[in-house]
Design a protein around this motif. Structure first.
Motif, mmCIF file in Angstrom:
data_model
loop_
_atom_site.group_PDB
_atom_site.id
_atom_site.type_symbol
_atom_site.label_atom_id
_atom_site.label_comp_id
_atom_site.label_asym_id
_atom_site.label_seq_id
_atom_site.Cartn_x
_atom_site.Cartn_y
_atom_site.Cartn_z
ATOM 1 N N LEU A 191 50.177 35.319 43.042
ATOM 2 C CA LEU A 191 50.021 34.228 42.095
ATOM 3 C C LEU A 191 49.063 34.606 40.967
ATOM 4 C CD1 LEU A 191 50.966 31.423 41.442
ATOM 5 C CD2 LEU A 191 49.272 30.501 43.037
ATOM 6 N N GLY A 192 48.022 35.386 41.290
ATOM 7 C CA GLY A 192 47.122 35.864 40.253
ATOM 8 C C GLY A 192 47.823 36.769 39.260
ATOM 9 N N ALA A 193 48.724 37.617 39.757
ATOM 10 C CA ALA A 193 49.496 38.491 38.868
ATOM 11 C C ALA A 193 50.413 37.675 37.965
ATOM 12 C CB ALA A 193 50.314 39.486 39.691
ATOM 13 N N LEU A 194 51.011 36.625 38.520
ATOM 14 C CA LEU A 194 51.845 35.740 37.707
ATOM 15 C C LEU A 194 51.022 35.028 36.641
ATOM 16 C CD1 LEU A 194 54.088 34.241 40.534
ATOM 17 C CD2 LEU A 194 54.911 35.578 38.580
ATOM 18 N N ALA A 195 49.794 34.623 37.003
ATOM 19 C CA ALA A 195 48.929 33.956 36.027
ATOM 20 C C ALA A 195 48.617 34.873 34.854
ATOM 21 C CB ALA A 195 47.643 33.487 36.713
ATOM 22 N N ARG A 196 48.382 36.151 35.144
ATOM 23 C CA ARG A 196 48.111 37.096 34.048
ATOM 24 C C ARG A 196 49.373 37.404 33.250
ATOM 25 N NH1 ARG A 196 45.266 39.106 38.444
ATOM 26 N NH2 ARG A 196 46.772 40.800 38.803
ATOM 27 N N GLU A 197 50.493 37.521 33.959
ATOM 28 C CA GLU A 197 51.752 37.839 33.275
ATOM 29 C C GLU A 197 52.165 36.724 32.323
ATOM 30 O OE1 GLU A 197 56.510 38.508 34.351
ATOM 31 O OE2 GLU A 197 55.001 38.474 35.960
ATOM 32 N N ASP A 199 50.177 34.071 31.468
ATOM 33 C CA ASP A 199 49.010 33.539 30.775
ATOM 34 C C ASP A 199 48.777 32.050 31.046
ATOM 35 O OD1 ASP A 199 46.719 33.883 29.275
ATOM 36 O OD2 ASP A 199 47.701 33.311 27.391
ATOM 37 N N PHE A 200 48.802 31.683 32.346
ATOM 38 C CA PHE A 200 48.359 30.345 32.740
ATOM 39 C C PHE A 200 47.117 30.475 33.614
ATOM 40 C CE2 PHE A 200 51.581 31.505 35.981
ATOM 41 C CZ PHE A 200 50.861 31.332 37.155
ATOM 42 N N VAL A 201 46.455 29.351 33.844
ATOM 43 C CA VAL A 201 45.242 29.335 34.662
ATOM 44 C C VAL A 201 45.614 29.034 36.111
ATOM 45 C CG1 VAL A 201 43.056 28.164 35.101
ATOM 46 C CG2 VAL A 201 43.756 28.679 32.744
ATOM 47 N N LEU A 202 45.144 29.871 37.013
ATOM 48 C CA LEU A 202 45.266 29.628 38.445
ATOM 49 C C LEU A 202 43.982 28.961 38.916
ATOM 50 C CD1 LEU A 202 46.253 29.862 41.353
ATOM 51 C CD2 LEU A 202 45.586 32.279 41.309
ATOM 52 N N ALA A 203 44.103 27.729 39.414
ATOM 53 C CA ALA A 203 42.949 26.968 39.910
ATOM 54 C C ALA A 203 43.111 26.767 41.410
ATOM 55 C CB ALA A 203 42.838 25.626 39.200
ATOM 56 N N PRO A 216 38.224 33.057 59.722
ATOM 57 C CA PRO A 216 37.708 32.489 58.468
ATOM 58 C C PRO A 216 38.715 32.697 57.340
ATOM 59 C CG PRO A 216 36.025 33.823 59.547
ATOM 60 C CD PRO A 216 37.302 34.070 60.284
ATOM 61 N N PRO A 217 39.065 31.638 56.602
ATOM 62 C CA PRO A 217 40.030 31.791 55.506
ATOM 63 C C PRO A 217 39.475 32.651 54.374
ATOM 64 C CG PRO A 217 39.793 29.489 56.168
ATOM 65 C CD PRO A 217 38.686 30.243 56.828
ATOM 66 N N VAL A 218 40.393 33.219 53.605
ATOM 67 C CA VAL A 218 40.006 34.004 52.436
ATOM 68 C C VAL A 218 39.833 33.076 51.243
ATOM 69 C CG1 VAL A 218 41.214 36.020 53.285
ATOM 70 C CG2 VAL A 218 42.411 34.449 51.740
ATOM 71 N N SER A 219 39.285 33.640 50.161
ATOM 72 C CA SER A 219 39.122 32.930 48.898
ATOM 73 C C SER A 219 39.849 33.690 47.801
ATOM 74 C CB SER A 219 37.637 32.821 48.533
ATOM 75 O OG SER A 219 37.457 32.375 47.192
ATOM 76 N N ALA A 220 40.333 32.942 46.811
ATOM 77 C CA ALA A 220 40.928 33.596 45.640
ATOM 78 C C ALA A 220 39.908 34.445 44.899
ATOM 79 C CB ALA A 220 41.529 32.549 44.710
ATOM 80 N N LEU A 221 38.616 34.187 45.110
ATOM 81 C CA LEU A 221 37.579 35.008 44.478
ATOM 82 C C LEU A 221 37.583 36.439 45.004
ATOM 83 C CD1 LEU A 221 34.576 32.508 44.357
ATOM 84 C CD2 LEU A 221 35.850 33.414 42.405
ATOM 85 N N GLN A 222 38.294 36.685 46.102
ATOM 86 C CA GLN A 222 38.371 38.037 46.635
ATOM 87 C C GLN A 222 39.399 38.906 45.900
ATOM 88 O OE1 GLN A 222 38.213 36.067 50.796
ATOM 89 N NE2 GLN A 222 37.770 38.212 51.199
ATOM 90 N N LEU A 223 40.077 38.338 44.912
ATOM 91 C CA LEU A 223 40.964 39.150 44.082
ATOM 92 C C LEU A 223 40.142 40.127 43.239
ATOM 93 C CD1 LEU A 223 43.503 36.462 42.782
ATOM 94 C CD2 LEU A 223 43.770 38.043 44.704
ATOM 95 N N ASP A 224 40.736 41.266 42.952
ATOM 96 C CA ASP A 224 40.043 42.263 42.134
ATOM 97 C C ASP A 224 39.928 41.837 40.678
ATOM 98 O OD1 ASP A 224 39.704 43.952 44.309
ATOM 99 O OD2 ASP A 224 41.627 44.982 43.963
ATOM 100 N N ASP A 225 40.875 41.027 40.214
ATOM 101 C CA ASP A 225 40.916 40.625 38.803
ATOM 102 C C ASP A 225 40.827 39.104 38.723
ATOM 103 O OD1 ASP A 225 41.456 40.148 36.115
ATOM 104 O OD2 ASP A 225 43.032 41.662 35.997
ATOM 105 N N TRP A 226 39.768 38.597 38.069
ATOM 106 C CA TRP A 226 39.572 37.148 37.940
ATOM 107 C C TRP A 226 40.117 36.597 36.636
ATOM 108 C CZ3 TRP A 226 33.676 36.873 39.457
ATOM 109 C CH2 TRP A 226 33.538 37.189 40.809
ATOM 110 N N THR A 227 40.850 37.365 35.885
ATOM 111 C CA THR A 227 41.401 36.857 34.630
ATOM 112 C C THR A 227 42.230 35.606 34.894
ATOM 113 O OG1 THR A 227 41.543 39.116 33.766
ATOM 114 C CG2 THR A 227 42.821 37.428 32.624
ATOM 115 N N ASN A 228 41.915 34.522 34.183
ATOM 116 C CA ASN A 228 42.641 33.250 34.295
ATOM 117 C C ASN A 228 42.481 32.587 35.666
ATOM 118 O OD1 ASN A 228 43.527 34.138 31.795
ATOM 119 N ND2 ASN A 228 45.663 33.630 32.132
#
Length: 382
Positions: A191-197, A199-203, A216-228
């Motif tokens: 989903l983060g890759a789609l957000a960059r492709e 250009d929408f915001v992933l919240a 313990p669940p993961v967080s989206a903050l564990q992505l390597d790229d926080w763009t958007n």
């Protein structure tokens, strides 16, 4: 007088309807054991309360929207310890009044209707605040169903190219309210890759990351790229502090900068004494472990009940919620109404979205004794 048609066109907020039903029953002198709304009743840790009291002075000025440096540092420290992610307290974090108001207003920050970015995508069943905030912001809203056969993850392949082109904001919520499902990091990566492709915001609404019963669940903050990317979290569930109204948004520094510009227009950070209590809350895990253990015991008792009476628990391994299937041909509202007649309030799945039909949600917030009394009732009526 003029009233917003968006307001008049919306149904009563679902949990207001549940509260009204509980009030009516109590007015008849009957006991109500309320599993409807996810408002924790575990006691707030005394150290947090003491920090709140110590933070009150004779005069308190307006809190700055960026919050106390100590609070931003406490949030960054917690994120580092919990997820192994380094945040810059000055550029990656902004405090909020819990997460509800921040979620409601966030569409106003990123929508560009005149520029063709007019769509907010959300999942359902789910927390209704994101939908309502998008509607008030004038967005075109598209909801993706969360289906049991897909592990309550949205089917991203079902989104049309036209929708991707128009999307300004895509909301996800894991661990999920109401299903209790968790999302793997691979889901966020796609989903983060789609957000960059596109250009929408992933919240990512991550209010329940600390209420888990397996891994313990993961967080989206564990992505390597926080763009958007932005993540919303709160002390409401983690630390039983719903009445304090304290949370944060973290992620892409460009989006945090936009929030720093936006938020003074609509509100501020929590009161300073709440912020100082929040510093203590984010810095301590002992009270979180106690709360998690209390929910685990309630969960165990209910799962044993469901096994005995043949009710299928359809939900996942996290949150304070149990997501159970109704019998074939029985609507969620009909079952909830029947249980209310016996003094037990649950949330009909249909209150939370069309795909919630066929399920009911138990919020495991009553005390352990209340849970035991409810189980004795439910043994005979489920």
């Amino acid at each position: 007088m003029p009233i917003s048609p968006i307001l008049t066109g919306q149904a009563t907020y679902p949990f207001v309807r549940l509260n009204e039903a509980a009030t009516a029953r109590r007015a008849e002198g009957l006991e109500v054991i309320d599993f409807g709304m996810g408002d924790p009743r575990e006691p707030t840790d005394p150290r947090i309360i003491e920090a709140l009291r110590a933070g009150v002075r004779e005069r308190m000025g307006y809190p700055a929207a960026v919050g106390l440096p100590e609070l931003r540092e406490a949030v960054a420290g917690w994120v580092d310890r919990r997820f192994g992610v380094a945040l810059d307290p000055d550029t990656h974090v902004i405090p909020t009044l819990g997460s509800k108001e921040a979620i409601f207003s966030f569409a106003q920050v990123v929508l560009d209707i005149a520029g063709g970015r007019d769509t907010v995508v959300l999942t359902e069943p789910g927390y209704p605040v994101g939908v309502r905030g998008a509607q008030f912001a004038g967005a075109r809203v598209e909801e993706l169903p969360l289906l049991e056969e897909n592990g309550f993850l949205p089917d991203l392949d079902a989104v049309s190219p036209e929708t991707w082109r128009r999307t300004a904001l895509f909301w996800v919520n894991y661990p999920n309210n109401p299903t209790g499902a968790t999302a793997p990091l691979a889901f966020y990566e796609r989903l983060g890759a789609l957000a960059r492709e596109h250009d929408f915001v992933l919240a990512s609404d991550e209010a329940y990351t600390e209420l888990w019963f397996a891994e313990p669940p993961v967080s989206a903050l564990q992505l390597d790229d926080w763009t958007n990317l932005v993540v919303f979290n709160t002390l409401s569930k983690r630390s039983s502090m719903t009445g304090y109204r304290s949370g944060f948004v973290a992620g892409d520094p460009a989006l945090i900068a936009a929030l720093k510009q936006f938020r003074p227009n609509v509100g501020t950070a929590p009161q300073e004494f709440v912020q100082r209590a929040s510093v203590v809350a984010w810095g301590d895990e002992e009270h979180v472990g106690r709360a998690r253990a209390a929910y685990a015991e309630k969960r165990r008792l209910f799962l044993e009940l469901f096994d005995r009476v043949g009710v299928r628990n359809a939900g996942g391994p996290a949150t304070m919620y149990l997501w159970t299937a109704t019998s074939r041909g029985v609507t969620s509202e009909a079952l909830a109404t029947r249980l209310l007649g016996h003094g037990v309030i649950v949330a009909p799945g249909a209150f939370l979205g069309d795909s919630g039909e066929g399920y009911i949600r138990f919020a495991l917030v009553p005390t352990l004794d209340e849970c035991r009394r409810a189980i004795a009732i439910l043994e005979d009526v489920l």
